[in-house]
Structure formats: C-alpha cells, structure tokens
Design a protein around this motif. Structure first.
Motif, short mmCIF file in Angstrom:
data_model
loop_
_atom_site.label_atom_id
_atom_site.label_comp_id
_atom_site.label_asym_id
_atom_site.label_seq_id
_atom_site.Cartn_x
_atom_site.Cartn_y
_atom_site.Cartn_z
N PHE A 3 -12.30 2.06 -5.40
CA PHE A 3 -10.95 2.57 -5.20
C PHE A 3 -10.07 1.51 -4.55
O PHE A 3 -10.52 0.74 -3.71
CB PHE A 3 -10.97 3.81 -4.31
CG PHE A 3 -11.74 4.96 -4.90
CD1 PHE A 3 -11.22 5.69 -5.95
CD2 PHE A 3 -12.98 5.30 -4.41
CE1 PHE A 3 -11.92 6.74 -6.51
CE2 PHE A 3 -13.70 6.36 -4.95
CZ PHE A 3 -13.17 7.07 -6.00
N SER A 12 -2.45 10.32 -4.17
CA SER A 12 -1.66 9.32 -3.45
C SER A 12 -1.60 9.59 -1.96
O SER A 12 -1.09 8.77 -1.22
CB SER A 12 -0.23 9.29 -4.01
OG SER A 12 -0.23 8.75 -5.30
N TRP A 51 -5.44 0.33 -4.53
CA TRP A 51 -4.10 0.74 -4.89
C TRP A 51 -3.22 -0.47 -5.12
O TRP A 51 -3.54 -1.58 -4.72
CB TRP A 51 -3.48 1.67 -3.85
CG TRP A 51 -3.35 1.11 -2.47
CD1 TRP A 51 -2.36 0.28 -2.00
CD2 TRP A 51 -4.23 1.30 -1.38
NE1 TRP A 51 -2.58 -0.03 -0.70
CE2 TRP A 51 -3.73 0.59 -0.28
CE3 TRP A 51 -5.42 2.02 -1.21
CZ2 TRP A 51 -4.36 0.56 0.96
CZ3 TRP A 51 -6.04 2.00 0.03
CH2 TRP A 51 -5.51 1.28 1.08
N ARG A 84 3.28 3.62 -3.51
CA ARG A 84 1.87 3.30 -3.62
C ARG A 84 1.21 4.13 -4.71
O ARG A 84 1.43 5.33 -4.80
CB ARG A 84 1.15 3.54 -2.29
CG ARG A 84 -0.30 3.10 -2.34
CD ARG A 84 -1.07 3.41 -1.07
NE ARG A 84 -1.08 4.84 -0.84
CZ ARG A 84 -0.63 5.42 0.27
NH1 ARG A 84 -0.12 4.69 1.23
NH2 ARG A 84 -0.67 6.71 0.40
N SER A 85 0.40 3.46 -5.53
CA SER A 85 -0.31 4.12 -6.63
C SER A 85 -1.80 3.86 -6.50
O SER A 85 -2.21 2.69 -6.42
CB SER A 85 0.20 3.60 -7.97
OG SER A 85 1.58 3.85 -8.11
N PRO A 86 -2.62 4.91 -6.52
CA PRO A 86 -4.06 4.71 -6.39
C PRO A 86 -4.68 4.18 -7.69
O PRO A 86 -4.17 4.41 -8.78
CB PRO A 86 -4.59 6.11 -6.07
CG PRO A 86 -3.57 7.04 -6.60
CD PRO A 86 -2.25 6.32 -6.54
N THR A 107 1.06 -1.41 -4.79
CA THR A 107 2.25 -0.89 -4.11
C THR A 107 3.47 -1.73 -4.46
O THR A 107 3.39 -2.95 -4.55
CB THR A 107 2.03 -0.95 -2.57
OG1 THR A 107 0.84 -0.23 -2.25
CG2 THR A 107 3.20 -0.35 -1.83
N SER A 152 -0.77 6.54 -11.09
CA SER A 152 -2.15 6.17 -10.77
C SER A 152 -2.80 5.48 -11.96
O SER A 152 -2.31 5.53 -13.08
CB SER A 152 -2.96 7.40 -10.36
OG SER A 152 -3.04 8.31 -11.43
N MET A 164 -1.59 8.31 4.00
CA MET A 164 -3.06 8.33 3.94
C MET A 164 -3.70 9.08 5.11
O MET A 164 -4.91 9.05 5.27
CB MET A 164 -3.58 6.89 3.89
CG MET A 164 -3.02 6.08 2.75
SD MET A 164 -3.44 6.74 1.14
CE MET A 164 -5.16 6.40 1.10
N SER A 168 -6.70 4.78 -13.71
CA SER A 168 -8.13 5.03 -13.74
C SER A 168 -8.71 4.35 -14.98
O SER A 168 -8.24 4.59 -16.09
CB SER A 168 -8.42 6.53 -13.78
OG SER A 168 -9.80 6.77 -13.83
N ASP A 205 -11.90 10.83 -0.96
CA ASP A 205 -11.56 9.64 -1.74
C ASP A 205 -10.33 9.95 -2.60
O ASP A 205 -9.88 11.09 -2.65
CB ASP A 205 -12.77 9.17 -2.57
CG ASP A 205 -13.18 10.15 -3.65
OD1 ASP A 205 -12.30 10.75 -4.31
OD2 ASP A 205 -14.39 10.32 -3.87
N PRO A 206 -9.78 8.95 -3.26
CA PRO A 206 -8.56 9.18 -4.04
C PRO A 206 -8.69 10.24 -5.13
O PRO A 206 -7.68 10.82 -5.53
CB PRO A 206 -8.26 7.81 -4.65
CG PRO A 206 -8.79 6.85 -3.64
CD PRO A 206 -10.06 7.51 -3.15
#
Length: 180
Positions: free
Chosen positions: A159, A28, A161, A172-174, A163, A82, A5, A84, A22-23
């Motif tokens: 936002f 990621s 995540w 880790r996945s956003p 993990t 990810s 990050m 959304s 931002d993501p």
C-alpha cells in the motif's frame, strides 16, 4: 484534503476488531466534510466510463442497450482517484485526468509514498492550471523491484499513495499493488 489518516481522537484508523486498518478498509481516510467543499482537484468519470469498465470485467447485463467496443480501455484506466493493480510482473502505466475546481491559477506538485517493494513515477510531476474547470492529464508508472516478493509475499498487497498539493489543497489517492 477531504480525508485524513486518523480518527476523531487523532489515532490511526482501525477495523471493526480494533486492529490497524489498511486502505482496503478505510480508502482515502476519515472524511472531512468542511474540506470536501473545496477539494482543489476532482477526478471526473462519466456514466459511459463506468460502462466501459464493466465491459472489461464482462458485466454487460446492467445496460443492455450499450454496446461494448471490441477492445475496451484497461480497467486500471478508469479515471478514479485510487489505484489498484494486481498481478503486476513489470512496469504498468495508468492514465488519470484531474479537473481544477478551486482557484483560477494554481500549481500542483506530485509526491509519492510508493508501496513497499515498488517504485512509482508520476509524469508530469507538476500540473499548472490557468482557470477553473481546466483539465490536466498525467500518468502513474508502477514497477516492482527485484525483491518485491520478499516485501509483500505471494498473495499480499503493498500500500502507498500519490498526492497532489498546491500548498492549500492536498489531494491524496491510495494505491494497492500485488504480485499475485
């Protein structure tokens, strides 16, 4: 984790104007090639999985010989790391499958940093692998709090995540979630 990050100077990732990103802008995170050689877990998605995704968003001209089913899988169920979700009104559950590509026996634990205004539950929260190539399924349930609108606004995204970690690997996945 194959991404972090922070940038190469240890500072937060920024956009082209130097503002905090931002993501949607950094995904990621900042890619780390040496860690990508041993990611621990991977999310497999086949060519057909992507065609089914395209059926759901009415893009069928890319593979004219492929016939879309009468009921295509939800777009949120594309086996992609990810997550959304837009226009969330109540609880939404999505499915994911990961494949163990590291050591034969491993135990991964889930942790979550939920988007502000939402709760997130991963089930099961522990994945036990006995061999390389073994696949495990899990679900992620996202639910807005009653005051989520005041936290993300009408058109904003929250936002967070989720993990998976085994003490060596951190996958880790956003997540991006909106009410509108």
């Amino acid at each position: 984790m194959a991404a972090r990050m922070t940038n190469n100077m240890g500072e937060g990732i920024t956009d082209a104007e130097g503002k905090p990103a931002d993501p949607f802008q950094f995904g990621s995170g900042h890619f780390e090639p040496t860690k990508a050689a041993d990611p621990g877990l991977v999310y497999d998605a086949s060519y057909e999985d992507y065609l089914l995704y395209l059926c759901n968003i009415n893009v069928t001209s890319l593979a004219p010989k492929f016939k879309c089913p009468k009921v295509a899988p939800k777009t949120t169920d594309l086996n992609y790391p990810s997550l959304s979700i837009s226009k969330i009104r109540g609880p939404v559950t999505v499915r994911r499958t990961v494949t163990n590509v590291s050591s034969g026996k491993s135990l991964y634990f889930a942790s979550v940093k939920p988007p502000m205004g939402f709760s997130v539950v991963v089930q099961p929260s522990i994945l036990k692998f006995n061999k390389i190539g073994e696949k495990k399924r899990f679900t992620i349930t996202v639910k807005p709090h009653k005051d989520a609108k005041s936290m993300v606004g009408d058109n904003g995204y929250g936002f967070g995540w989720y993990t998976w970690t085994d003490g060596v690997h951190m996958v880790r996945s956003p997540m991006a979630v909106s009410l509108a």
